[in-house]
Design an enzyme around this catalytic site. Structure first.
Site, short mmCIF file in Angstrom:
data_model
loop_
_atom_site.label_atom_id
_atom_site.label_comp_id
_atom_site.label_asym_id
_atom_site.label_seq_id
_atom_site.Cartn_x
_atom_site.Cartn_y
_atom_site.Cartn_z
CB SER A 193 -0.94 -0.01 1.21
OG SER A 193 -0.21 -0.18 2.41
CG LEU A 194 2.68 2.20 -2.99
CD1 LEU A 194 2.96 2.28 -4.49
CD2 LEU A 194 3.99 2.09 -2.22
N GLY A 195 -0.40 4.62 0.06
CA GLY A 195 -1.13 5.83 0.42
C GLY A 195 -1.77 6.46 -0.80
N GLY A 198 -1.55 4.97 -4.37
CA GLY A 198 -2.20 3.72 -4.75
C GLY A 198 -1.55 2.51 -4.14
N GLY A 226 -5.48 0.88 5.32
CA GLY A 226 -4.68 -0.26 4.88
C GLY A 226 -5.32 -1.59 5.23
CG ASP A 227 -6.12 -2.37 9.17
OD1 ASP A 227 -4.97 -2.78 8.92
OD2 ASP A 227 -6.40 -1.69 10.17
#
Length: 285
Positions: A193-195, A198, A226-227
């Site tokens: 995950s890259l905030g 994306g 992220g969860d």
């Protein structure tokens, strides 16, 4: 707003809201533990409680009008060896061969990184599909294993992957290279995950890494996004989706989550636009 939370609980709640058969296995102790169990009952989420002598911690998230959040986390309880053993045994007893078992969150006191690595290896040896979403020494120790002692899938963010790689990651190519090291050791899937950038998917069954993005209409609260993203991935796998479609579903879950004041409940809009393409190595983060 008071909610049951914790990484694994957040993923389970999102999966439950999407209609996926899921159960949460978690330590329960003290007044906060009883409150979590009661709130999970109110949601209709199946959960298996492992009693502990200590008190489950309460965390506070301060969310500002622009979506900026500050987390104030209490120290967690200290688990005895027998409580750790019970938590590990219960995770296997509550799952079946071929099902996904997600180990998520930071380790409580008394649950050592090596014991965690052994638990991951034992879960895989028991025929489960194993996913890990953790950080720091716990994730480092798990990833230091090789072959069939490794999880099938890990979901770090960019900072956690940089810590594993021991260097800064400034482009999508850097992220992909760091993830390929994990695949070379035996991990099948690395979902990063890259905030606001994306997510990147590096999978042993894909010829190239995939980069995806789903725009949020507004950012209200990033805590737990992220969860939700991971829940979207697992929900798609449960439905038999191929990797690219699973990535798109994960991105929709994550984008929907940041638009909510609290924990994601329900199913995201399946028509939300998502962009999926082969990752361009030089794209900056």
């Amino acid at each position: 707003m008071v909610e049951p939370s914790g990484k694994g609980v957040n993923v389970a709640i999102a999966l439950h809201g999407a209609g996926v058969d899921v159960r949460a296995v978690l330590p329960i102790g003290g007044g906060a533990g009883r409150e979590i169990a009661s709130l999970l009952d109110d949601l209709g989420l199946a959960h298996v409680d492992v009693p502990i002598a200590g008190t489950v911690r309460s965390n506070i998230s301060l969310v500002e009008a622009d979506g900026q959040s500050t987390k104030v986390n209490e120290p967690g309880p200290l688990l005895s060896d027998s409580e750790v053993d019970a938590l590990c045994a219960t995770s296997l007893a509550g799952s079946d061969v071929g099902e996904w078992v997600l180990w998520a969150g930071s380790l409580p006191g008394g649950f050592t990184p090596q014991r965690f690595a052994d638990a991951v290896a034992d879960t895989r040896a028991a025929g489960r599909l194993v996913a890990v979403d953790s950080s720091g020494p716990a994730l480092m120790r798990v990833i230091s294993q090789h072959g069939d002692r490794l999880p099938h899938m890990v979901k770090p963010n960019a900072e956690e992957l940089a810590e594993l790689a021991g260097r800064g990651l400034t482009t999508l190519g850097d992220v992909a290279d760091a993830a390929q090291v994990l695949l070379a050791r035996g991990v099948r899937t690395v979902l990063i995950s890259l905030g606001h950038n994306g997510a990147l998917l590096v999978d042993a069954d894909l010829p190239r890494p995939l980069h995806g993005h789903a725009a949020a209409r507004r950012v209200v609260n990033t805590v737990g996004a992220g969860d939700a993203f991971l829940a979207g991935w697992l929900a798609a796998l449960d439905a038999g989706a191929p990797p690219a479609d699973a990535l798109a579903n994960a991105l929709r879950f994550g984008a929907t989550a940041v638009e909510q004041e609290g924990t994601l409940l329900g199913v995201p809009d399946p028509d939300r636009p998502v962009t999926i393409a082969a990752a361009e190595a030089l794209t900056p983060l």
